[in-house]
Design a protein around this motif. Structure first.
Motif, PDB file in Angstrom:
ATOM      1  N   TYR A   1       0.828  -1.205   0.000  1.00  3.14           N
ATOM      2  CA  TYR A   1       0.000   0.000   0.000  1.00  3.14           C
ATOM      3  C   TYR A   1       0.871   1.267   0.000  1.00  3.14           C
ATOM      4  CZ  TYR A   1      -4.198  -2.800   0.492  1.00  3.14           C
ATOM      5  OH  TYR A   1      -5.223  -3.675   0.250  1.00  3.14           O
TER       6      TYR A   1
ATOM      7  N   GLU B   1      -5.855  -0.246   3.595  1.00  2.00           N
ATOM      8  CA  GLU B   1      -6.172  -1.664   3.374  1.00  2.00           C
ATOM      9  C   GLU B   1      -7.601  -2.016   3.802  1.00  2.00           C
ATOM     10  OE1 GLU B   1      -3.397  -4.397   5.100  1.00  2.00           O
ATOM     11  OE2 GLU B   1      -4.355  -6.120   4.134  1.00  2.00           O
TER      12      GLU B   1
ATOM     13  N   ALA C   1      -9.885  -0.778   1.094  1.00  2.00           N
ATOM     14  CA  ALA C   1      -9.582  -1.274  -0.262  1.00  2.00           C
ATOM     15  C   ALA C   1      -8.816  -2.595  -0.140  1.00  2.00           C
ATOM     16  CB  ALA C   1      -8.741  -0.242  -1.010  1.00  2.00           C
TER      17      ALA C   1
ATOM     18  N   TRP D   1      -8.035  -3.308  -4.218  1.00  2.17           N
ATOM     19  CA  TRP D   1      -6.631  -2.905  -4.407  1.00  2.17           C
ATOM     20  C   TRP D   1      -5.866  -4.008  -5.127  1.00  2.17           C
ATOM     21  CZ3 TRP D   1      -4.100   1.587  -3.517  1.00  2.17           C
ATOM     22  CH2 TRP D   1      -2.708   1.570  -3.516  1.00  2.17           C
TER      23      TRP D   1
END
Ligand SMILES: Cc1cc2nc3c(=O)[nH]c(=O)nc-3n(C[C@H](O)[C@H](O)[C@H](O)COP(=O)(O)OP(=O)(O)OC[C@H]3O[C@@H](n4cnc5c(N)ncnc54)[C@H](O)[C@@H]3O)c2cc1C
Length: 416
Positions: A110, A117, A120, A256
């Motif tokens: 990330y 996190e 996403a 993500w």
């Protein structure tokens, strides 16, 4: 006395190394923090309700039921003592080794914003996939109950971050659900109300592919209704949306897929690492001057014959695992080591139903034929006849009916 081979990680590299040692006189211990081997390339199909978790995962114990020289341990390895030749688990147990194969894979990066996190999630484990699936299904249920189209728009908006194969597969699959297959079951939502964004910081998607294929992939996604936002780094992610330059996209549906780092376990080795934390390995995949400690798969920085780092792909991990099994087998017979050489058989990515791009040894193609080949290869590499049969049957069913079967919402609480 038989040598102890400890393998950390029951992924592609770990499993193939142990299988290669099936007929050797060694004691193999496979340690994994989960009890199953996961076929990650099909995880997005669990996240988008096309397959069940059991179709793409197999208990590690079941894989080695008949291989008597394997012991399976469920546990997380937290430390490696290179001098004492042992690995330590979180629960305090330790396992001595003569040979150690570390194959703990990678995790999402990330880029210094770990707080993103929870809004996403990345797609890495079965629980990630189920979490994303529930978000998508719950969001559609919520949208169905809101009469004002403006108010329900966020629930019909999806943002996928990262234009690599995972992001592209995810965006394409959401487009299929949201624009077509599931919409028939919702009375109040119209397919053209859904908005899917694929956000990529670079100036193109599918960058592992050469120009005609990456452009083709982008065009196919756009034709499916996905808006591809290039040169668009994400500035912030909150519970209710994604901030990009000059715009806030309101949605609870964020996935993500924008980059990985090697497992943090590699740090414990105290060896040279690359910028994404992979251990820089010798040509035989051993580390430093420890000729009996190897790193394989996504956690290793190995080079191809032109000196370029090998990508984090399943075939690389599989070939490295097989190579290490063979290396140990040969060494026990007194034979000398050869260097690892990766055989690149091609790269593929699927974009949606009957749509894929493929580069097989320089032969570039896309569309239906690429998709069939992609499907056959994935079925071939799935572990277990039952899984192969079930995935094949599910795919035929989807192809003919457009229906997604696995749409149960298990945990409906306030937070979700
Ligand atoms: C969503 C997604 C889609 C993908 N799609 C493709 C694709 O289409 N084609 C392709 O070639 N590749 C694809 N990949 C990449 C591919 O899955 C990886 O390259 C491959 O899984 C790497 O294998 P590995 O054995 O190194 O690690 P993994 O398969 O990740 O296995 C690592 C194992 O180690 C275990 N582990 C980790 N840390 C510890 C610890 N400390 N103690 C004990 N156990 C531990 C984990 O539980 C896991 O079982 C995809 C990956 C993802 C996430």
């Amino acid at each position: 006395m038989s040598k102890n081979v400890v393998i950390v990680g029951g992924g592609f590299a770990g499993i193939s190394a142990a299988q290669k040692l099936a007929s050797s006189d060694v004691n193999i211990t496979i340690i994994d923090k989960t009890n199953h081997h996961l076929f990650q390339p099909l995880l997005y199909q669990v996240a988008t309700a096309a397959l069940s978790p059991g179709d793409i995962a197999m208990p590690i114990r079941a894989i080695f039921r008949r291989q008597k020289n394997v012991e399976v341990v469920l546990g997380e390895v937290t430390n490696i003592d290179k001098e004492q030749q042992s690995v330590q688990l979180k629960n305090g147990h330790s396992y001595p080794f003569d040979y150690l194969i570390l194959a703990p894979g990678a995790q999402y990066n990330y880029f210094g914003h770990d707080e993103w996190e929870k809004h996403a999630p990345g797609l890495k484990s079965i629980s990630d996939a189920l979490d994303i699936r529930e978000r998508i299904l719950l969001s559609l249920e919520q949208a169905e109950q809101i009469a004002d189209p403006k108010e329900r728009q966020p629930y019909l908006t999806y943002v996928v971050i990262g234009g690599g194969p995972t992001g592209v597969e995810m965006a394409g699959s959401i487009a299929e659900i949201a624009k077509r297959s599931m919409m028939r079951d919702f009375r109040n939502i119209k397919p053209d109300e859904t908005k899917i964004y694929l956000v990529e910081a670079a100036d193109g998607i599918l960058n592992a592919f050469e120009e005609p294929l990456s452009k083709k992939g982008q065009k196919t996604l756009e034709d499916m209704g996905v808006e591809v936002l290039l040169n668009t780094p994400v500035k912030d992610i909150r519970k209710n949306g994604v901030q990009i330059e000059g715009r806030f996209i309101e949605t609870p549906n964020i996935v993500w897929g924008a980059g990985v780092v090697a497992s943090p376990l590699i740090k414990r080795l105290e060896v040279e690492t690359d910028r994404i934390g992979r251990a820089v390995v010798n040509p035989d995949l051993s580390i430093g001057d420890h000729s009996n400690i190897f790193v394989a798969g996504d956690a290793a920085h190995a080079k191809d014959k032109d000196g370029n780092p090998l990508p984090g792909l399943a075939p690389v991990a599989l070939q490295q695992g097989k190579y290490l099994g063979e290396l140990i087998k040969n060494e026990l017979k007194g034979r000398s080591r050869k260097d690892f050489e990766y055989v690149d058989k091609g790269t593929m990515a699927t974009i949606g139903r009957a749509k894929a791009v493929a580069d097989v040894r320089g032969f570039k193609f896309s569309g239906f034929f690429a998709w069939i080949l992609w499907g056959l290869i994935h079925i071939f590499f799935l572990i277990g006849f039952r899984n192969r049969f079930r995935v094949f049957a599910e795919w035929i069913w989807h192809y003919m009916t457009f229906k997604r079967g696995v749409r149960l919402i298990a945990k409906k609480d306030e937070e979700s």
